[in-house]
Design an enzyme around this catalytic site. Structure first.
Site, PDB file in Angstrom:
ATOM      1  N   HIS A   1      -5.628   1.417  -0.812  1.00 54.95           N
ATOM      2  CA  HIS A   1      -4.423   1.104  -0.055  1.00 54.95           C
ATOM      3  C   HIS A   1      -4.379  -0.445   0.613  1.00 54.95           C
ATOM      4  CE1 HIS A   1      -1.547   2.756   2.939  1.00 54.95           C
ATOM      5  NE2 HIS A   1      -1.993   1.517   3.557  1.00 54.95           N
ATOM      6  N   GLU A   2      -5.400  -0.796   1.097  1.00 55.07           N
ATOM      7  CA  GLU A   2      -5.555  -2.227   1.909  1.00 55.07           C
ATOM      8  C   GLU A   2      -5.371  -3.058   0.633  1.00 55.07           C
ATOM      9  OE1 GLU A   2      -4.920  -2.058   4.649  1.00 55.07           O
ATOM     10  OE2 GLU A   2      -5.484   0.059   5.228  1.00 55.07           O
TER      11      GLU A   2
ATOM     12  N   HIS B   1      -1.604  -3.544  -0.006  1.00 53.31           N
ATOM     13  CA  HIS B   1      -0.920  -4.544   0.969  1.00 53.31           C
ATOM     14  C   HIS B   1      -1.065  -6.133   0.393  1.00 53.31           C
ATOM     15  CE1 HIS B   1       0.764  -1.581   3.754  1.00 53.31           C
ATOM     16  NE2 HIS B   1      -0.589  -1.004   4.076  1.00 53.31           N
TER      17      HIS B   1
ATOM     18  N   HIS C   1       0.811  -7.632  -2.028  1.00 53.75           N
ATOM     19  CA  HIS C   1       2.078  -8.203  -1.550  1.00 53.75           C
ATOM     20  C   HIS C   1       2.057  -9.290  -0.733  1.00 53.75           C
ATOM     21  CE1 HIS C   1       5.743  -6.043   0.672  1.00 53.75           C
ATOM     22  NE2 HIS C   1       6.051  -6.716  -0.031  1.00 53.75           N
TER      23      HIS C   1
END
Ligand SMILES: [Zn+2]
Length: 677
Positions: free
Chosen positions: A467-468, A471, A474
């Site tokens: 998940h991290e 990010h 991105h």
């Protein structure tokens, strides 16, 4: 002047952590604020007529030094803090908010921004420039810059009242949480609790010089008791206490605060020309209007409800069979769900952990990113770090060009806050034709290796890392001109798409084979374990979905309509929950009076975004599933239209360009097993 006020003479201009002393921060901030003020003054007082370049663009590139110092400082305050840093944070925070208020209230500056904004149709601007202009203008107008004096005064009054009410709301919830404790003196009352939870309860009692065990309404105490304690009467006592927070008519009651907050938010929105608070908030969201959000929630409700009711019936039958319970109450849900889950999957962390050695998972994450986005991660030891545990990487493209610097800080220690997050030490932007690449960081709290055992992750920790890292991608792949539109600077119902979509690879055989190998034997994780992980991940998804929808609808009911006609908080709430409730209502309980997300935190008119983001990620990942999870074309589309684009265009436009159509909830419902494939 301190080292922080210089342009860093370091490899890749990374932060010179080893040379920064705590006492540098305050003078560095003061100097940088002065410099930023001078930049703003130069824009406001520019004798030339306002243009996009000399006003909007200049504004976005102003305060670069201050941003850089703030990033370094506040990231350290989260990941490696101490009393000294916390004290500086307290001193600096009011200075920073004063500085940003001064900008918003700067009338000369707004006049120039407005002049450019009003002539926007005659300017030849790129799409990104249009977005930036809009964003800068709204930064003023949404704070009342267009209002006449008397209304401006009222707006300031409302803002002041709202911040006091929100503070009071939070204080009441905290006071009510702290006011309750359940003191147990017989060990059989803790039956069912795991050893760790028992020990924690004993320590709580000891800390208060009491014998036996203490259970409180803090989550680490409350959740295990509701999940594992077999004593139904005690679960009931605890659940009712939790549900009655700030709803007892005592001095901590929040009913009046809820009504006042809703009314003031409505009045504020009206002053600024919006129909409701939700209209105001959603203007800067992908969803755009309350109508879209309500339609979204109701459509999902209609589709998820049959599954939720089915799950509830099964759970009730299970409880009947196990303990002769006729009707499930709120305090039975977590307990029997956990029992049923154990029965169906008997999946425990210890079974999975050997397949998820931290180093292997990190390599897996990098390999997947390399295959999808043509990146290369190389560990480097030439740059400074703020702690020995931090790993540093250089990220390049296939031609060897620098894409990003990546920091990874995985283990807990005193001075690091809980949880996991992605953050930025330096933003990406393009200035004077040069693409200045970002410095991105992931911070987690995983189990540290010991002398005899490496760091082995639970599956939950594996998905957290993915998940991290989603990010992080991105940020790493950001490719925009203006810093305020770069990377994760997107509408917040869009920001979880890159992170959540990346989690999907954790459940795919083709991806797991790359990294989920036993740390001792090298054996790849068996398929039946993967199937179990998948099935248990969506266990009771129908009921969970219904619950999330009910919170989203409650949020919208407070903020998406005229609130002055609501006089009774509980009656209003019961009406809203009518369509989503599975368990019988408890008269002593109220959700709104302790719904801190929307009445204290920043989630008002935003609770729907949890489900919204899931719909997006499931819909996006279905595209990968259709074409292959390592399909280069789909990955390129995702990179070109989403990961690199930050907030330069409306998220729906970006999404449609990637997917070829608007997101549909069906992919999520299929993934969750709520509808057939
Ligand atoms: Zn996230």
């Amino acid at each position: 002047m301190t080292i922080l006020n210089t342009s860093f003479d370091t490899p890749y201009q990374t932060a010179p952590f080893s040379k920064i002393k705590n006492e540098d921060f305050l003078p560095a901030f003061l100097h940088a604020i002065e410099e930023a003020k001078a930049e703003i003054d130069a824009i406001s007082n520019n004798p030339e007529a306002p243009t996009f370049e000399n006003t909007i663009e200049a504004l976005d590139f102003s305060g670069e030094q201050l941003d850089r110092i703030s990033s370094i400082f506040f990231n350290l305050n989260s990941a490696e803090t101490n009393d000294e840093i916390q004290k500086i944070a307290q001193d600096v925070s009011p200075l920073l908010s004063e500085f940003s208020n001064d900008i918003t209230l700067n009338e000369m500056l707004f006049k120039r921004v407005k002049t450019v904004y009003n002539s926007k149709d005659s300017l030849e601007l790129t799409t990104e420039q249009h977005t930036l202009l809009d964003k800068k203008y709204k930064g003023f107008s949404r704070n009342g810059a267009n209002l006449p004096e008397d209304k401006k005064t009222r707006l300031r009054e409302i803002d002041k009242n709202l911040s006091q009410l929100k503070l009071k709301f939070g204080e009441n919830v905290l006071a009510e949480t702290n006011a309750f404790e359940m003191h147990l003196t017989k060990e059989r009352d803790l039956e069912g609790l795991p050893e760790g939870a028992k020990e924690a309860a004993q320590q709580l009692a000891e800390a208060k010089q009491k014998k036996g065990w203490l259970i409180t309404l803090d989550y680490p105490s409350y959740i295990p008791f509701m999940t594992y304690a077999s004593n139904r009467k005690l679960r009931k006592k605890l659940a009712i206490a939790a549900g009655a927070k700030a709803f007892k008519g005592n001095e901590n009651d929040n009913q009046d605060n809820v009504l006042q907050i809703a009314k003031l938010r409505h009045e504020r929105a009206n002053l600024l020309g919006y129909q409701t608070h939700a209209h105001f908030v959603l203007e800067e969201r992908m969803a755009k209007t309350p109508k879209t959000v309500e339609h979204f929630l109701n459509e999902l409700l209609e589709k998820a409800k049959p599954a939720a009711e089915r799950e509830f019936k099964n759970l009730e039958a299970f409880a009947k069979e196990l303990d002769g319970i006729d009707h499930l109450e709120k305090w039975d849900g977590s307990y029997y769900s956990e029992k049923l889950k154990q029965k169906l999957f008997s999946l425990d962390d210890e079974q999975l952990k050997p397949y998820f050695k931290l180093e292997n998972v990190i390599n897996g994450v990098f390999t997947i990113a390399e295959r999808l986005y043509d990146l290369k991660f190389e560990e480097i030891d030439t740059i400074d770090k703020y702690h020995d545990d931090v790993l540093t990487y250089k990220v390049t493209d296939l031609k060897g060009n620098l894409v990003s610097i990546f920091y990874a800080d995985f283990f807990p220690r005193p001075g690091k806050r809980n949880g996991a997050w992605m953050t930025v030490y330096k933003s990406q932007y393009i200035k004077n034709g040069e693409n200045s690449r970002p410095h991105i960081s992931n911070v987690c709290n995983f189990t540290k290796p010991t002398k005899s055992k490496p760091s082995l992750l639970t599956f939950n920790e594996v998905t957290t890392l993915f998940h991290e890292f989603g990010h992080a991608l991105h940020g790493i792949l950001a490719n925009t001109t203006y810093p305020s539109l770069s990377g994760t600077n997107v509408f917040w119902d869009f920001v979880e798409l890159p992170s959540q979509v990346f989690e999907n690879w954790c459940y795919e055989k083709e991806a797991l084979e790359l990294f989920a190998t036993h740390y001792e034997t090298g054996e790849v994780i068996p398929m039946d374990l993967i199937e179990k992980i998948k099935a248990s991940a969506t266990f009771h998804e129908g009921m969970q979905t219904l619950r999330q929808i009910s919170f989203g609808l409650l949020d919208m009911s407070w903020h998406g309509q005229y609130p002055n006609s609501i006089t009774n908080v509980k009656a209003h709430e019961s009406k809203v929950f009518e369509n989503t409730k599975l368990y019988p209502d408890v008269v002593e309980n109220c959700m709104s009076t302790a719904f801190s997300h929307i009445f204290q935190g920043g989630y008002s008119s935003g609770y729907y975004s949890y489900k919204w983001a899931e719909v997006l990620d499931a819909d996006a990942f279905e595209y990968f599933l259709e074409e292959g999870i390592f399909n280069k074309d789909v990955a390129k589309k995702f990179k070109d239209n989403i990961l690199s684009q930050g907030g330069i265009e409306d998220p729906m436009t970006l999404y449609k360009r990637f997917r070829g159509k608007e997101p549909q909830p069906e992919a999520l419902l299929r993934r969750a097993g709520l509808i057939a494939n």
